[in-house]
Design a protein around this motif. Sequence first.
Motif, PDB file in Angstrom:
ATOM      1  N   ASN A 209     -56.181  48.935  -4.446  1.00  0.00           N
ATOM      2  CA  ASN A 209     -54.752  48.642  -3.857  1.00  0.00           C
ATOM      3  C   ASN A 209     -54.558  47.363  -3.242  1.00  0.00           C
ATOM      4  O   ASN A 209     -55.618  46.957  -2.577  1.00  0.00           O
ATOM      5  CB  ASN A 209     -54.769  49.820  -2.830  1.00  0.00           C
ATOM      6  CG  ASN A 209     -54.774  50.971  -3.298  1.00  0.00           C
ATOM      7  OD1 ASN A 209     -54.037  51.455  -4.593  1.00  0.00           O
ATOM      8  ND2 ASN A 209     -55.855  52.007  -2.635  1.00  0.00           N
ATOM      9  N   LEU A 210     -53.525  47.093  -3.187  1.00  0.00           N
ATOM     10  CA  LEU A 210     -53.109  45.652  -2.585  1.00  0.00           C
ATOM     11  C   LEU A 210     -51.690  45.750  -2.016  1.00  0.00           C
ATOM     12  O   LEU A 210     -50.908  46.361  -2.283  1.00  0.00           O
ATOM     13  CB  LEU A 210     -53.379  44.370  -3.682  1.00  0.00           C
ATOM     14  CG  LEU A 210     -52.627  44.645  -4.848  1.00  0.00           C
ATOM     15  CD1 LEU A 210     -51.295  43.989  -4.679  1.00  0.00           C
ATOM     16  CD2 LEU A 210     -53.216  43.957  -5.991  1.00  0.00           C
ATOM     17  N   ALA A 211     -51.439  44.642  -1.161  1.00  0.00           N
ATOM     18  CA  ALA A 211     -50.196  44.333  -0.747  1.00  0.00           C
ATOM     19  C   ALA A 211     -49.975  42.972  -0.948  1.00  0.00           C
ATOM     20  O   ALA A 211     -50.727  42.169  -1.047  1.00  0.00           O
ATOM     21  CB  ALA A 211     -50.123  44.748   0.948  1.00  0.00           C
ATOM     22  N   TYR A 212     -48.453  42.629  -1.258  1.00  0.00           N
ATOM     23  CA  TYR A 212     -48.137  41.207  -1.314  1.00  0.00           C
ATOM     24  C   TYR A 212     -46.716  40.960  -0.971  1.00  0.00           C
ATOM     25  O   TYR A 212     -46.022  41.664  -0.652  1.00  0.00           O
ATOM     26  CB  TYR A 212     -48.109  40.954  -3.331  1.00  0.00           C
ATOM     27  CG  TYR A 212     -47.040  41.783  -3.839  1.00  0.00           C
ATOM     28  CD1 TYR A 212     -46.079  40.987  -4.067  1.00  0.00           C
ATOM     29  CD2 TYR A 212     -47.071  42.990  -4.249  1.00  0.00           C
ATOM     30  CE1 TYR A 212     -44.897  41.675  -4.675  1.00  0.00           C
ATOM     31  CE2 TYR A 212     -46.025  43.575  -4.657  1.00  0.00           C
ATOM     32  CZ  TYR A 212     -44.847  43.099  -4.996  1.00  0.00           C
ATOM     33  OH  TYR A 212     -43.683  43.642  -5.372  1.00  0.00           O
ATOM     34  N   GLY A 213     -46.736  39.463  -1.127  1.00  0.00           N
ATOM     35  CA  GLY A 213     -45.244  38.884  -0.621  1.00  0.00           C
ATOM     36  C   GLY A 213     -45.035  37.771  -1.197  1.00  0.00           C
ATOM     37  O   GLY A 213     -46.042  37.138  -1.895  1.00  0.00           O
ATOM     38  N   THR A 214     -43.958  37.777  -1.668  1.00  0.00           N
ATOM     39  CA  THR A 214     -43.566  36.209  -2.419  1.00  0.00           C
ATOM     40  C   THR A 214     -42.381  35.301  -1.465  1.00  0.00           C
ATOM     41  O   THR A 214     -41.831  35.880  -0.512  1.00  0.00           O
ATOM     42  CB  THR A 214     -42.918  36.573  -3.788  1.00  0.00           C
ATOM     43  OG1 THR A 214     -41.570  37.378  -3.313  1.00  0.00           O
ATOM     44  CG2 THR A 214     -43.632  37.349  -4.652  1.00  0.00           C
ATOM     45  N   TYR A 215     -42.409  34.079  -1.986  1.00  0.00           N
ATOM     46  CA  TYR A 215     -41.552  33.154  -1.331  1.00  0.00           C
ATOM     47  C   TYR A 215     -41.452  32.074  -2.315  1.00  0.00           C
ATOM     48  O   TYR A 215     -42.213  31.470  -2.676  1.00  0.00           O
ATOM     49  CB  TYR A 215     -42.032  32.276   0.048  1.00  0.00           C
ATOM     50  CG  TYR A 215     -41.208  31.539   0.754  1.00  0.00           C
ATOM     51  CD1 TYR A 215     -40.092  31.773   1.354  1.00  0.00           C
ATOM     52  CD2 TYR A 215     -41.584  30.175   0.500  1.00  0.00           C
ATOM     53  CE1 TYR A 215     -39.229  30.997   2.044  1.00  0.00           C
ATOM     54  CE2 TYR A 215     -40.603  29.356   1.321  1.00  0.00           C
ATOM     55  CZ  TYR A 215     -39.251  29.691   2.016  1.00  0.00           C
ATOM     56  OH  TYR A 215     -38.560  28.878   2.380  1.00  0.00           O
ATOM     57  N   THR A 216     -40.004  32.047  -2.449  1.00  0.00           N
ATOM     58  CA  THR A 216     -39.488  30.886  -3.308  1.00  0.00           C
ATOM     59  C   THR A 216     -39.244  29.512  -2.672  1.00  0.00           C
ATOM     60  O   THR A 216     -38.311  29.615  -1.764  1.00  0.00           O
ATOM     61  CB  THR A 216     -38.334  31.457  -3.959  1.00  0.00           C
ATOM     62  OG1 THR A 216     -38.496  32.463  -4.872  1.00  0.00           O
ATOM     63  CG2 THR A 216     -37.916  30.142  -5.082  1.00  0.00           C
ATOM     64  N   PHE A 217     -39.939  28.602  -2.636  1.00  0.00           N
ATOM     65  CA  PHE A 217     -39.780  27.477  -1.769  1.00  0.00           C
ATOM     66  C   PHE A 217     -38.751  26.528  -2.212  1.00  0.00           C
ATOM     67  O   PHE A 217     -38.694  26.220  -3.348  1.00  0.00           O
ATOM     68  CB  PHE A 217     -41.419  26.770  -1.715  1.00  0.00           C
ATOM     69  CG  PHE A 217     -42.220  26.462  -2.815  1.00  0.00           C
ATOM     70  CD1 PHE A 217     -41.684  25.444  -3.527  1.00  0.00           C
ATOM     71  CD2 PHE A 217     -43.024  27.390  -3.161  1.00  0.00           C
ATOM     72  CE1 PHE A 217     -42.683  25.242  -4.620  1.00  0.00           C
ATOM     73  CE2 PHE A 217     -43.971  27.074  -4.195  1.00  0.00           C
ATOM     74  CZ  PHE A 217     -43.643  25.949  -5.012  1.00  0.00           C
ATOM     75  N   ARG A 218     -38.562  25.913  -1.170  1.00  0.00           N
ATOM     76  CA  ARG A 218     -37.536  24.465  -1.603  1.00  0.00           C
ATOM     77  C   ARG A 218     -38.189  23.350  -1.515  1.00  0.00           C
ATOM     78  O   ARG A 218     -39.229  23.069  -0.907  1.00  0.00           O
ATOM     79  CB  ARG A 218     -36.416  24.622  -0.436  1.00  0.00           C
ATOM     80  CG  ARG A 218     -35.597  26.193  -0.320  1.00  0.00           C
ATOM     81  CD  ARG A 218     -34.418  25.954   0.800  1.00  0.00           C
ATOM     82  NE  ARG A 218     -35.026  25.635   2.048  1.00  0.00           N
ATOM     83  CZ  ARG A 218     -35.323  26.726   2.903  1.00  0.00           C
ATOM     84  NH1 ARG A 218     -35.206  27.576   2.557  1.00  0.00           N
ATOM     85  NH2 ARG A 218     -35.856  26.327   4.092  1.00  0.00           N
ATOM     86  N   SER A 219     -37.311  22.247  -1.544  1.00  0.00           N
ATOM     87  CA  SER A 219     -38.063  20.908  -1.741  1.00  0.00           C
ATOM     88  C   SER A 219     -38.279  20.618  -0.291  1.00  0.00           C
ATOM     89  O   SER A 219     -39.155  19.451  -0.140  1.00  0.00           O
ATOM     90  CB  SER A 219     -37.173  20.215  -2.427  1.00  0.00           C
ATOM     91  OG  SER A 219     -35.842  19.923  -1.829  1.00  0.00           O
ATOM     92  N   ASP A 220     -37.706  21.025   0.703  1.00  0.00           N
ATOM     93  CA  ASP A 220     -37.995  20.532   1.996  1.00  0.00           C
ATOM     94  C   ASP A 220     -39.135  21.212   2.747  1.00  0.00           C
ATOM     95  O   ASP A 220     -39.394  21.166   3.962  1.00  0.00           O
ATOM     96  CB  ASP A 220     -36.808  20.401   2.896  1.00  0.00           C
ATOM     97  CG  ASP A 220     -35.925  21.612   2.907  1.00  0.00           C
ATOM     98  OD1 ASP A 220     -36.349  22.677   1.902  1.00  0.00           O
ATOM     99  OD2 ASP A 220     -35.271  21.889   4.023  1.00  0.00           O
TER     100      ASP A 220
END
Length: 248
Positions: A209-220
Motif C-alpha cells: 500500500n502507498l500514498a502519493y501526491g503530485t505537483y505540476t511545476f512551473r518555470s519559476d
Amino acid sequence: MKIANPIEGAATAGIRRTAESRPLSRGEARAASAPRSITDTVETLGIPSGELTPSVHKAIVTLIGEVDTLRRDLDAANRRLRELEDLADMDTLLPVPNRRAFVRELNRMISFAERYGAPSTVMFIDLNDMKVINDTYGHEAGDKALLHVARTLSDNIRGTDTVARLGGDEFGVILAQADEETGRRKAEDLAALVRQTPLTINGTQHAVNLAYGTYTFRSDDAPETALARADEAMYANKKAIKGENAVR
C-alpha cells in the motif's frame, strides 16, 4: 676614331646567329629537360635529420613514450571519475538514482519548462505499513518490498521519466512534459500498479500500500519547492486513506 672591320663584324654576327639558332643535340636536350636536383631535409619534431644524433633520438623516443603513458593514465582517471560520479548518483540499496540525482534532474526539467513552456509533473510516493513488514518478517523482507516498488515503477515509465529513491520508504517520479491532468492520471496508474502487483514474502503474497501526491511545476519553481508541494499532496492523500480505512 676606330672604324670596325665590316667583314669581321659580319662574321661575328654570323657566329652569334649560328650559336643562337643551332638546334640542341640529343644529349643537350636531355640535360636541359632534366629536373633540378632538390635536397630534402627530413625533420623529426622540428629537428633536422642532420642534427638528430643517437642521444637526441633516444631522448625523443623516451619523451613520446612518457606522453603516451600520461595520456593513457588521464583516460583511465577520467573513466574512473565518471564511474564514481555514477555511483554517487545511485541509491545504495536499489538500482535507481538517489535524491541527489533526482533533485538535479528536477532542476533540469524546470529549466526545460522555463525555456520551452512545457510543464512536467513530479510525483511523491510514501509506502504504508513498511514498519509492519519489517517487524513481522524482518528488514530483509522490507528491502525486498522496496526493490519490488522500485522495479514496478521503473518498468512502467517512459525513457524520459525518472524514478528515484528519496530516502527510507519514499520515492519520487518525474513525469516529463506531463501537464496537470496527464501527470495526475499517470500517477494514479502507477499507484494502482504497485498496489495490484503482489509481493511474495515467505511464500505468501502481500499487497504493497502507498500514498502519493503530485505537483505540476512551473518555470519559476525551485526543485525543493516542487518536491515539497508534491509531498504536501501525498500527506493529504495519506490522511484521506486513513480516514477511509477508519470508516470501514
